[in-house]
Design an enzyme around this catalytic site. Structure first.
Site, PDB file in Angstrom:
ATOM      1  N   HIS A 140       0.787  -1.169   0.050  1.00 46.92           N
ATOM      2  CA  HIS A 140      -0.005  -0.101   0.029  1.00 46.92           C
ATOM      3  C   HIS A 140       0.825   1.242   0.047  1.00 46.92           C
ATOM      4  O   HIS A 140       0.345   2.283  -0.385  1.00 46.92           O
ATOM      5  CB  HIS A 140      -0.884   0.006   1.173  1.00 46.92           C
ATOM      6  CG  HIS A 140      -0.377   0.295   2.574  1.00 46.92           C
ATOM      7  ND1 HIS A 140      -0.229  -0.844   3.415  1.00 46.92           N
ATOM      8  CD2 HIS A 140       0.117   1.397   3.192  1.00 46.92           C
ATOM      9  CE1 HIS A 140       0.289  -0.215   4.436  1.00 46.92           C
ATOM     10  NE2 HIS A 140       0.565   1.028   4.482  1.00 46.92           N
ATOM     11  N   ASP A 171       0.157  -7.611   1.115  1.00 47.85           N
ATOM     12  CA  ASP A 171       0.711  -6.316   1.445  1.00 47.85           C
ATOM     13  C   ASP A 171       2.129  -6.015   1.607  1.00 47.85           C
ATOM     14  O   ASP A 171       2.744  -5.337   2.414  1.00 47.85           O
ATOM     15  CB  ASP A 171      -0.130  -5.480   2.756  1.00 47.85           C
ATOM     16  CG  ASP A 171       0.181  -4.122   2.857  1.00 47.85           C
ATOM     17  OD1 ASP A 171       0.444  -3.493   1.925  1.00 47.85           O
ATOM     18  OD2 ASP A 171      -0.649  -3.565   3.865  1.00 47.85           O
ATOM     19  N   SER A 249       4.636   2.430   7.966  1.00 47.18           N
ATOM     20  CA  SER A 249       4.163   1.102   6.981  1.00 47.18           C
ATOM     21  C   SER A 249       5.358   0.669   6.319  1.00 47.18           C
ATOM     22  O   SER A 249       6.192   1.513   5.683  1.00 47.18           O
ATOM     23  CB  SER A 249       3.142   1.509   6.287  1.00 47.18           C
ATOM     24  OG  SER A 249       1.984   1.456   6.734  1.00 47.18           O
TER      25      SER A 249
END
Length: 573
Positions: A140, A171, A249
């Protein structure tokens, strides 16, 4: 409370209310995770000396002054502080030459207006170097990217990066950088094992609130399959109590001198509840890329099961007292299991591992996990030995596993949506990203019929799509048909529609005077074909739409025209 992926600029879609309840904190799980003290224990009795000359001596074996009790506590605190300081220092040392900051420029398409994109946006994330001069980050972080830059710690220079492979279900993504300057002084991190419960990990990255590297300490709370918000997939994840904020992230969670996982999402509304992708999922992703040169996906057996925890249902299906397992309630027609297993078979074991009545298998000592994890860790086209109980008799079957695509795709990152326009009717395949255009509460605001099909229906044939009329671009040719929007197209001139490409071919190659489309709810759309074809070009010009079909369909049409021309020339010769 919702799980969410971390981005600095935009908030990703929320998952449906039905899937949220699985992630609410369970009181029983919390009570097992917290240390319990016996009613007979005291702060003193938990400290004891282990003296080889006095084998049974403890602090409670003789009176101890309060001064010594305080000293013992201080010694313990100093030891724990020293251990924590050493672990923190180790994590920082590893991170300095391996963790990077990622800058992404991305553009997402509009699914309501599939011939144009939404506005450009910028976001930031983290990543870390692994062997082979590669960088691991979250999918993402670089989804729908048009430009990616990477900056290493302590350097003002940003280097251009390319996305070598990306797996939206897990992901994860792999970046490569050609610049030799970037790799000077960079060290790779090694992937470790799944941490035990209550073990400490250090999350390293570049969260919002500053530009420098950040290290946050957390404790492992649980290990279990969790909804990956970005790819809407159930895979193993590790819950920790470290703060994972926007920008974290893709950063590593370090335990000792190895990577225990990759930070990727948190629990909205929860206090310091974050999630990291464990190393088995990371290794599966990397191994697939190394073996095939691209992302290969995660396998599925293609069956839906219900627990067999009720004694009555176990008796009805002739299970003995020693047997445990789960009941098959639905089978994907495209799976290998559809040819072998039957509905209402009881799956007793997977690859020789007994399955509990709740659908779990042993993971580690006193830990269990759903048997879906064992399935997902298989390589594509690998076989599994499945033991089932059918009409009171045990059978063993070898079933080939592979990734299975749903009838309605749950995501379509890094690709343009398909569309076809004829007589002002905009035809598109039904996808969940299309439904997400109805807003964050899409589950309740989008058409109920489309939502149910997106979440429940299974494909009956390969490459099948649900084609719908997304909207009607008004013109004299389609006046009175505007209420046919959001209905599925089932047939064109009596021929059942397989997918959007098939619909495009049926309409483009129509050789009858009239064009008839059978829609959902028994509705019918009928047009004079030549009049509708002439009106299409005027409608496109009025709405400033460059092409009546998306690039993928246009290429397909050109290829068909070339093949037809070649076959005609061969026939003439």
């Amino acid at each position: 409370m919702l799980l969410r992926s971390i981005r600095t600029v935009e908030h990703l879609r929320r998952i449906s209310a039905s899937s949220v309840s699985a992630y609410l904190t369970s009181p029983s799980l919390v009570s097992r995770a917290l240390p319990r003290e016996s009613a007979l224990s005291s702060p003193i009795s938990r400290f004891y000396y282990s003296n080889p000359h006095h084998r049974h001596t403890t602090t409670t074996s003789s009176p101890v002054s309060s001064r010594w009790r305080i000293s013992i506590r201080h010694m313990s605190r100093r030891r724990n502080a020293a251990k924590g300081s050493a672990a923190y220092s180790s994590a920082v040392d590893l991170a300095m030459d391996s963790v990077v900051k990622i800058f992404t420029v991305s553009t997402s398409p509009s699914y309501f207006l599939p011939w144009q994109n939404k506005s450009q946006r910028e976001s930031m994330g983290s990543g870390f170097v692994i062997s082979g001069r590669r960088i691991i980050t979250n999918a993402h972080v670089v989804a729908d990217h048009s430009f990616v830059l990477v900056r290493k710690h302590g350097s003002p220079i940003k280097h251009r990066a390319k996305v070598e492979a990306i797996g939206h279900e897990c992901d994860l993504a792999v970046l490569v950088i050609d610049s030799e300057v970037f790799w000077e002084g960079m060290n790779s991190l090694e992937l470790g094992d799944i941490p035990l419960l209550r073990e400490e990990v250090f999350v390293v990255g570049y969260p919002q609130g500053g530009d420098n590297i950040s290290v946050t300490k957390g404790v492992v709370s649980r290990v279990e399959p969790t909804q990956y918000v970005h790819g809407a997939t159930q895979l193993m994840a590790i819950q920790i109590d470290a703060a994972i904020n926007p920008g974290n992230s893709g950063g590593p969670a370090i335990m000792g001198n190895k990577v225990a996982g990759v930070a990727f999402q948190n629990l909205a509304g929860g206090e310091n509840i974050g999630y990291i992708i464990p190393t088995p999922v990371i290794k599966h992703f990397i191994n697939g890329v190394e073996e095939s040169g691209k992302y290969t996906g995660f396998c599925s057996m293609g069956v839906s099961c219900q627990p067999m925890e009720n004694a009555q249902i176990r008796s009805i299906y002739q299970m003995s007292s020693e047997m445990t397992g789960v009941l098959i309630s639905k089978i994907n027609p495209l799976s290998d299991a559809h040819k072998i297993l039957n509905k209402e078979d009881v799956i007793l074991a997977f690859d020789g591992v007994p399955i509990g009545n709740d659908g779990t298998v042993p993971l580690r000592k006193k830990e269990r996990i759903t048997f879906d994890h064992m399935v997902s860790m298989k390589k594509p086209n690998e076989t599994a030995l499945v033991k089932v109980l059918r009409e009171g008799k045990e059978h063993e079957f070898c079933i080939t596993l592979r990734p299975l695509q749903p009838l309605v795709p749950v995501h379509q990152f890094d690709q343009l949506p398909s569309y076809y326009i004829f007589a002002g009717f905009v035809f598109v395949p039904l996808t969940q990203p299309y439904l997400h255009e109805y807003g964050e509460d899409w589950y309740n605001t989008c058409p109920r019929r489309l939502c149910e099909r997106a979440l429940r229906d299974l494909p009956e044939k390969s490459n099948q799509q649900l084609v719908i009329i997304s909207q009607v671009l008004m013109d004299d040719i389609n006046t009175g048909f505007e209420r046919l929007a959001e209905l599925q197209v089932k047939k064109v001139n009596g021929v059942e529609v397989d997918n959007l490409r098939h619909l495009c071919q049926l309409i483009e190659n129509c050789d009858t005077e009239n064009l008839k489309l059978d829609l959902d709810d028994g509705r019918v759309l009928a047009l004079k074909y030549q009049d509708a074809r002439l009106a299409t070009s005027l409608i496109l010009k009025r709405h400033r739409i460059a092409s009546a079909m998306s690039s993928d369909l246009l290429i397909e049409q050109n290829n068909l025209a070339t093949e037809l021309a070649a076959s005609c020339s061969t026939a003439v010769v």
